[in-house]
Scaffold this motif. Structure first.
Motif, mmCIF file in Angstrom:
data_model
loop_
_atom_site.group_PDB
_atom_site.id
_atom_site.type_symbol
_atom_site.label_atom_id
_atom_site.label_comp_id
_atom_site.label_asym_id
_atom_site.label_seq_id
_atom_site.Cartn_x
_atom_site.Cartn_y
_atom_site.Cartn_z
ATOM 1 N N CYS A 3 0.822 -1.215 0.000
ATOM 2 C CA CYS A 3 0.000 0.000 0.000
ATOM 3 C C CYS A 3 0.860 1.271 0.000
ATOM 4 O O CYS A 3 0.554 2.232 -0.696
ATOM 5 C CB CYS A 3 -0.928 -0.021 1.207
ATOM 6 S SG CYS A 3 -2.050 1.373 1.293
ATOM 7 N N LYS A 6 2.170 1.926 -3.453
ATOM 8 C CA LYS A 6 1.143 2.500 -4.329
ATOM 9 C C LYS A 6 0.960 3.982 -4.042
ATOM 10 O O LYS A 6 0.809 4.791 -4.954
ATOM 11 C CB LYS A 6 -0.180 1.764 -4.149
ATOM 12 C CG LYS A 6 -0.174 0.375 -4.725
ATOM 13 C CD LYS A 6 -1.505 -0.301 -4.528
ATOM 14 C CE LYS A 6 -1.479 -1.712 -5.066
ATOM 15 N NZ LYS A 6 -2.755 -2.401 -4.872
ATOM 16 N N ARG A 7 0.966 4.342 -2.759
ATOM 17 C CA ARG A 7 0.811 5.744 -2.379
ATOM 18 C C ARG A 7 1.987 6.572 -2.888
ATOM 19 O O ARG A 7 1.804 7.672 -3.413
ATOM 20 C CB ARG A 7 0.693 5.867 -0.856
ATOM 21 C CG ARG A 7 0.635 7.269 -0.349
ATOM 22 C CD ARG A 7 -0.666 7.931 -0.712
ATOM 23 N NE ARG A 7 -0.638 9.320 -0.250
ATOM 24 C CZ ARG A 7 -1.248 10.306 -0.844
ATOM 25 N NH1 ARG A 7 -2.000 10.087 -1.891
ATOM 26 N NH2 ARG A 7 -1.166 11.515 -0.379
ATOM 27 N N PHE A 10 1.670 7.084 -6.552
ATOM 28 C CA PHE A 10 0.604 8.048 -6.809
ATOM 29 C C PHE A 10 1.121 9.475 -6.622
ATOM 30 O O PHE A 10 0.876 10.349 -7.454
ATOM 31 C CB PHE A 10 -0.585 7.787 -5.879
ATOM 32 C CG PHE A 10 -1.680 8.799 -6.017
ATOM 33 C CD1 PHE A 10 -2.568 8.743 -7.078
ATOM 34 C CD2 PHE A 10 -1.821 9.825 -5.095
ATOM 35 C CE1 PHE A 10 -3.582 9.690 -7.220
ATOM 36 C CE2 PHE A 10 -2.821 10.774 -5.224
ATOM 37 C CZ PHE A 10 -3.707 10.704 -6.290
ATOM 38 N N VAL A 11 1.855 9.703 -5.547
ATOM 39 C CA VAL A 11 2.397 11.040 -5.267
ATOM 40 C C VAL A 11 3.410 11.437 -6.336
ATOM 41 O O VAL A 11 3.409 12.580 -6.805
ATOM 42 C CB VAL A 11 3.016 11.088 -3.852
ATOM 43 C CG1 VAL A 11 3.800 12.363 -3.631
ATOM 44 C CG2 VAL A 11 1.931 10.930 -2.793
ATOM 45 N N LYS A 13 3.485 10.370 -9.418
ATOM 46 C CA LYS A 13 2.724 10.623 -10.646
ATOM 47 C C LYS A 13 2.043 11.986 -10.592
ATOM 48 O O LYS A 13 2.025 12.722 -11.584
ATOM 49 C CB LYS A 13 1.678 9.524 -10.840
ATOM 50 C CG LYS A 13 0.907 9.652 -12.121
ATOM 51 C CD LYS A 13 -0.126 8.542 -12.248
ATOM 52 C CE LYS A 13 -0.998 8.807 -13.451
ATOM 53 N NZ LYS A 13 -2.356 8.385 -13.281
ATOM 54 N N GLN A 14 1.539 12.340 -9.433
ATOM 55 C CA GLN A 14 0.898 13.645 -9.271
ATOM 56 C C GLN A 14 1.897 14.777 -9.523
ATOM 57 O O GLN A 14 1.575 15.770 -10.166
ATOM 58 C CB GLN A 14 0.348 13.771 -7.846
ATOM 59 C CG GLN A 14 -1.072 14.145 -7.774
ATOM 60 C CD GLN A 14 -1.578 14.172 -6.335
ATOM 61 O OE1 GLN A 14 -0.878 13.827 -5.384
ATOM 62 N NE2 GLN A 14 -2.794 14.592 -6.188
ATOM 63 N N TYR A 44 10.219 8.248 -10.818
ATOM 64 C CA TYR A 44 9.023 7.397 -10.858
ATOM 65 C C TYR A 44 9.382 5.997 -11.359
ATOM 66 O O TYR A 44 9.030 4.998 -10.743
ATOM 67 C CB TYR A 44 7.963 8.039 -11.756
ATOM 68 C CG TYR A 44 6.729 7.192 -11.934
ATOM 69 C CD1 TYR A 44 5.690 7.258 -11.013
ATOM 70 C CD2 TYR A 44 6.583 6.336 -13.020
ATOM 71 C CE1 TYR A 44 4.538 6.485 -11.169
ATOM 72 C CE2 TYR A 44 5.449 5.560 -13.182
ATOM 73 C CZ TYR A 44 4.433 5.641 -12.253
ATOM 74 O OH TYR A 44 3.307 4.863 -12.403
ATOM 75 N N ARG A 48 9.450 2.508 -9.305
ATOM 76 C CA ARG A 48 8.560 1.438 -9.774
ATOM 77 C C ARG A 48 9.337 0.152 -10.021
ATOM 78 O O ARG A 48 8.864 -0.948 -9.723
ATOM 79 C CB ARG A 48 7.874 1.887 -11.044
ATOM 80 C CG ARG A 48 6.794 0.977 -11.484
ATOM 81 C CD ARG A 48 5.943 1.618 -12.526
ATOM 82 N NE ARG A 48 5.042 0.596 -13.016
ATOM 83 C CZ ARG A 48 4.279 0.734 -14.049
ATOM 84 N NH1 ARG A 48 4.279 1.861 -14.701
ATOM 85 N NH2 ARG A 48 3.501 -0.219 -14.427
#
Length: 51
Positions: A3, A6-7, A10-11, A13-14, A44, A48
């Motif tokens: 989790c 993923k967070r 997400f950050v 990517k933002q 990123y 990943r």
């Protein structure tokens, strides 16, 4: 994928999306934003790959 991973993705990517929007507003002429976007994309994909 955990989790937290993923967070984090997400950050990241933002951040890429925000920089992209700023770069579009500058008509893709801001050298600093181009470098920043490049670094954010690299970060990123590195994160990943390591997850």
């Amino acid at each position: 994928m955990h989790c937290d991973d993923k967070r984090t993705l997400f950050v990241l990517k933002q951040g890429i999306e925000e920089t992209w929007e700023s770069l579009k507003k500058s008509d893709f002429t801001d050298e600093y934003l181009i470098k920043k976007l490049n670094n954010e994309i690299q970060e990123y994909f590195d994160y990943r790959k390591s997850s």
